[in-house]
Design a protein around this motif. Structure first.
Motif, PDB file in Angstrom:
ATOM      1  N   SER A   7       0.864  -1.181   0.000  1.00  0.00           N
ATOM      2  CA  SER A   7       0.000   0.000   0.000  1.00  0.00           C
ATOM      3  C   SER A   7       0.900   1.230   0.000  1.00  0.00           C
ATOM      4  O   SER A   7       1.699   1.414   0.923  1.00  0.00           O
ATOM      5  CB  SER A   7      -0.916   0.001   1.220  1.00  0.00           C
ATOM      6  OG  SER A   7      -1.756  -1.137   1.222  1.00  0.00           O
ATOM      7  N   LEU A 123      -9.794   2.030   5.867  1.00  0.00           N
ATOM      8  CA  LEU A 123      -9.593   0.643   5.456  1.00  0.00           C
ATOM      9  C   LEU A 123      -9.681   0.561   3.938  1.00  0.00           C
ATOM     10  O   LEU A 123     -10.680   0.961   3.342  1.00  0.00           O
ATOM     11  CB  LEU A 123     -10.667  -0.255   6.082  1.00  0.00           C
ATOM     12  CG  LEU A 123     -10.703  -1.708   5.599  1.00  0.00           C
ATOM     13  CD1 LEU A 123      -9.443  -2.444   6.033  1.00  0.00           C
ATOM     14  CD2 LEU A 123     -11.946  -2.417   6.114  1.00  0.00           C
ATOM     15  N   ILE A 125      -9.148  -2.209   0.727  1.00  0.00           N
ATOM     16  CA  ILE A 125      -8.962  -3.600   0.334  1.00  0.00           C
ATOM     17  C   ILE A 125      -8.719  -3.635  -1.167  1.00  0.00           C
ATOM     18  O   ILE A 125      -9.483  -3.048  -1.945  1.00  0.00           O
ATOM     19  CB  ILE A 125     -10.207  -4.446   0.678  1.00  0.00           C
ATOM     20  CG1 ILE A 125     -10.495  -4.376   2.181  1.00  0.00           C
ATOM     21  CG2 ILE A 125     -10.026  -5.898   0.237  1.00  0.00           C
ATOM     22  CD1 ILE A 125     -11.830  -4.931   2.567  1.00  0.00           C
ATOM     23  N   SER A 126      -7.659  -4.320  -1.578  1.00  0.00           N
ATOM     24  CA  SER A 126      -7.342  -4.396  -3.003  1.00  0.00           C
ATOM     25  C   SER A 126      -7.377  -5.840  -3.471  1.00  0.00           C
ATOM     26  O   SER A 126      -7.023  -6.756  -2.724  1.00  0.00           O
ATOM     27  CB  SER A 126      -5.978  -3.779  -3.296  1.00  0.00           C
ATOM     28  OG  SER A 126      -4.960  -4.489  -2.631  1.00  0.00           O
ATOM     29  N   ARG A 141     -14.562  -7.752  -6.178  1.00  0.00           N
ATOM     30  CA  ARG A 141     -14.769  -6.479  -5.473  1.00  0.00           C
ATOM     31  C   ARG A 141     -16.249  -6.264  -5.182  1.00  0.00           C
ATOM     32  O   ARG A 141     -16.633  -5.844  -4.076  1.00  0.00           O
ATOM     33  CB  ARG A 141     -14.235  -5.317  -6.310  1.00  0.00           C
ATOM     34  CG  ARG A 141     -14.423  -3.958  -5.632  1.00  0.00           C
ATOM     35  CD  ARG A 141     -14.113  -2.822  -6.579  1.00  0.00           C
ATOM     36  NE  ARG A 141     -15.058  -2.779  -7.689  1.00  0.00           N
ATOM     37  CZ  ARG A 141     -14.909  -2.028  -8.778  1.00  0.00           C
ATOM     38  NH1 ARG A 141     -13.824  -1.278  -8.905  1.00  0.00           N
ATOM     39  NH2 ARG A 141     -15.814  -2.040  -9.725  1.00  0.00           N
ATOM     40  N   LEU A 144     -17.269  -8.337  -2.248  1.00  0.00           N
ATOM     41  CA  LEU A 144     -16.781  -7.772  -0.993  1.00  0.00           C
ATOM     42  C   LEU A 144     -17.549  -6.514  -0.600  1.00  0.00           C
ATOM     43  O   LEU A 144     -17.821  -6.277   0.579  1.00  0.00           O
ATOM     44  CB  LEU A 144     -15.289  -7.470  -1.103  1.00  0.00           C
ATOM     45  CG  LEU A 144     -14.362  -8.690  -1.211  1.00  0.00           C
ATOM     46  CD1 LEU A 144     -12.921  -8.240  -1.446  1.00  0.00           C
ATOM     47  CD2 LEU A 144     -14.449  -9.543   0.037  1.00  0.00           C
ATOM     48  N   ILE A 148     -18.937  -6.296   3.305  1.00  0.00           N
ATOM     49  CA  ILE A 148     -18.181  -5.517   4.290  1.00  0.00           C
ATOM     50  C   ILE A 148     -18.948  -4.234   4.606  1.00  0.00           C
ATOM     51  O   ILE A 148     -19.167  -3.410   3.722  1.00  0.00           O
ATOM     52  CB  ILE A 148     -16.777  -5.184   3.759  1.00  0.00           C
ATOM     53  CG1 ILE A 148     -15.995  -6.475   3.503  1.00  0.00           C
ATOM     54  CG2 ILE A 148     -16.023  -4.293   4.745  1.00  0.00           C
ATOM     55  CD1 ILE A 148     -14.661  -6.265   2.839  1.00  0.00           C
TER      56      ILE A 148
END
Length: 458
Positions: A7, A123, A125-126, A141, A144, A148
């Motif tokens: 990141s 937060l 997320i990748s 994606r 998710l 989430i």
């Protein structure tokens, strides 16, 4: 792992995009959200992209890409033109300067990939597929995004606010990790999600007052027959929080990859006449690490209580005063038969099923033969490959018909699954012919006939 995920902090960092069209614009939007200063090299530029350049205090260099451009001034470079030669030239120039570079939709000319992103700032997320399937990344994606909560970022901010106080109170890193894990499993998370920050503050204050050094515990977890998707939710949760994982030969690599990455992993697998660690040694390891305050996951193939000696292990834990939990797993009989298309019971073929161990004692299997010779019964033999010829012969001697169907399921539920079907009379001869290897489950009974019709794993 073909790519290493990182990141990048790009706030106020100069970044360069080569290209002035819509592809360049989409990349610029992401960089701008990360706080980067964006410059563009392109003869022409779209108005929306130019606006981003101006808003981030960057520059538009109205030119084709050329080697006079000073790349070392930039943290990273994105080649986003519709000309492959230009993108390749950008990549090669960046390689000389050791600058991170991405050529859009051109994986061979990328030093980094731009992943699909789930943004719950702070937060992030990748999801990346090494440039091989961007559409799949976007689909994951989407999955998710729906699972989430949007408030998860608030929980991250809340945790950051309390991080220093928790660190001051609980100085040992391992204990601190356990504190946070327990806290996230409590009512606190919902309080933060609902915006009840005062109530959440009170909960963490009380948790810090009541905190005591945790005692060790053992999780006796059934890992199932091999397919990682057959793990229970509880098994997965405990595997990911254990400090130590003590695992068997029948636990697949794909399942081990789901354990906590930094956990201590100890192999204690047993093969015939080759025990990496004797059972007494395994019992001692469980007690030792638990008494050191560790959370120990004893990971066993199949179900720990079906020919898994799990009962012996928890007896030892009980006598040592060690806390433990037992998580059942899908036993090989159930998992392998299902993946082979063989129902263990069927109204027309079998009304009972028996699980047996085929281990040899002094060269001969010890089984209640007269009880096993019954037409409407399915027999499932664990660890019976070595003694298969003797087992078949003894069943025939005690009155079972020689043409009773038999199936051998090797490495069931895994991509290497192999199923061989025969009869009591000829199945032993097929072991060498088909190169059947352990672990192999043996199913004996009329239900084996249904495989031809019901098999779904090809």
């Amino acid at each position: 792992m073909d790519i290493f995920p990182i990141s990048l902090k790009l706030q106020q960092q100069p970044c360069l995009i080569v290209g002035g069209g819509r592809i360049a614009y989409r990349k610029a939007v992401l960089l701008a959200q990360a706080g980067a200063i964006i410059s563009v090299v392109s003869p022409d530029i779209e108005p929306d992209l130019l606006e981003i350049v101006q808003n981030t205090q960057g520059q538009h260099v109205q030119s084709v890409f050329n080697l006079t451009i000073e790349l070392r001034d930039y943290r990273l470079v994105i080649a986003a033109t519709n000309d492959a030669a230009t993108n390749k030239a950008v990549f090669e120039a960046c390689e000389v300067e050791k600058i991170l570079v991405n050529s859009v939709d051109d994986p061979p000319h990328c030093r980094f990939m731009v992943p699909a992103i789930v943004d719950r700032s702070p937060l992030i997320i990748s999801i990346a597929t090494n440039g091989q399937s961007p559409v799949l990344s976007r689909q994951i994606r989407t999955q998710l995004e729906s699972s989430i909560p949007h408030e998860m970022g608030s929980l991250v901010e809340f945790s950051g606010k309390w991080r220093s106080a928790v660190k001051a109170k609980i100085t040992h890193p391992e204990e601190r990790r356990i504190f946070w894990e327990d806290l996230y499993a409590s009512r606190l998370k919902e309080q933060v999600f609902n915006g009840n920050i005062e109530a959440a503050d009170a909960l963490i204050e009380q948790a810090l007052i009541e905190w005591k050094t945790p005692k060790g515990e053992v999780y006796l977890v059934g890992a199932g027959p091999g397919d990682p998707e057959l793990l229970t939710l509880k098994a997965l949760r405990l595997m990911q929080q254990a400090d130590v994982v003590i695992y068997d030969r029948l636990v697949s690599e794909s399942i081990m990859n789901l354990c906590r990455r930094d956990a201590i992993k100890i192999y204690v697998g047993k093969a015939r006449s080759n025990h990496a660690v004797p059972q007494e040694g395994i019992n001692a390891l469980l007690v030792k690490y638990a008494q050191e305050g560790k959370r120990v996951c004893r990971l066993k193939g199949g179900d720990p209580f079906i020919f898994g000696r799990g009962g012996e292990e928890i007896q030892e834990l009980y006598e040592a005063g060690v806390s433990f939990q037992v998580v059942p797993g899908i036993t090989a009989a159930s998992g392998c038969s299902a993946y082979a298309g063989i129902p263990l019971t069927h109204r027309d073929y079998a009304q009972s099923v028996r699980f047996l161990t085929g281990h040899l004692k002094e060269g001969s299997p010890e089984l209640p033969w007269s009880e096993l010779v019954y037409e409407h019964q399915t027999l499932v033999l664990y660890m019976g490959l070595v003694g298969l010829e003797k087992i078949c012969a003894r069943l025939i001697e005690h009155g079972q018909r020689s043409d009773m169907p038999v199936a051998l399921i090797s490495k069931g539920t895994t991509p290497e699954q192999k199923v061989v079907v025969g009869t009591l009379a000829d199945i032993a001869s097929k072991v060498t012919e088909h190169q059947i290897q352990a672990p192999t489950l043996t199913i004996i009974g009329e239900v084996v006939k249904l495989r031809e019709q019901l098999q779904w794993q090809r």
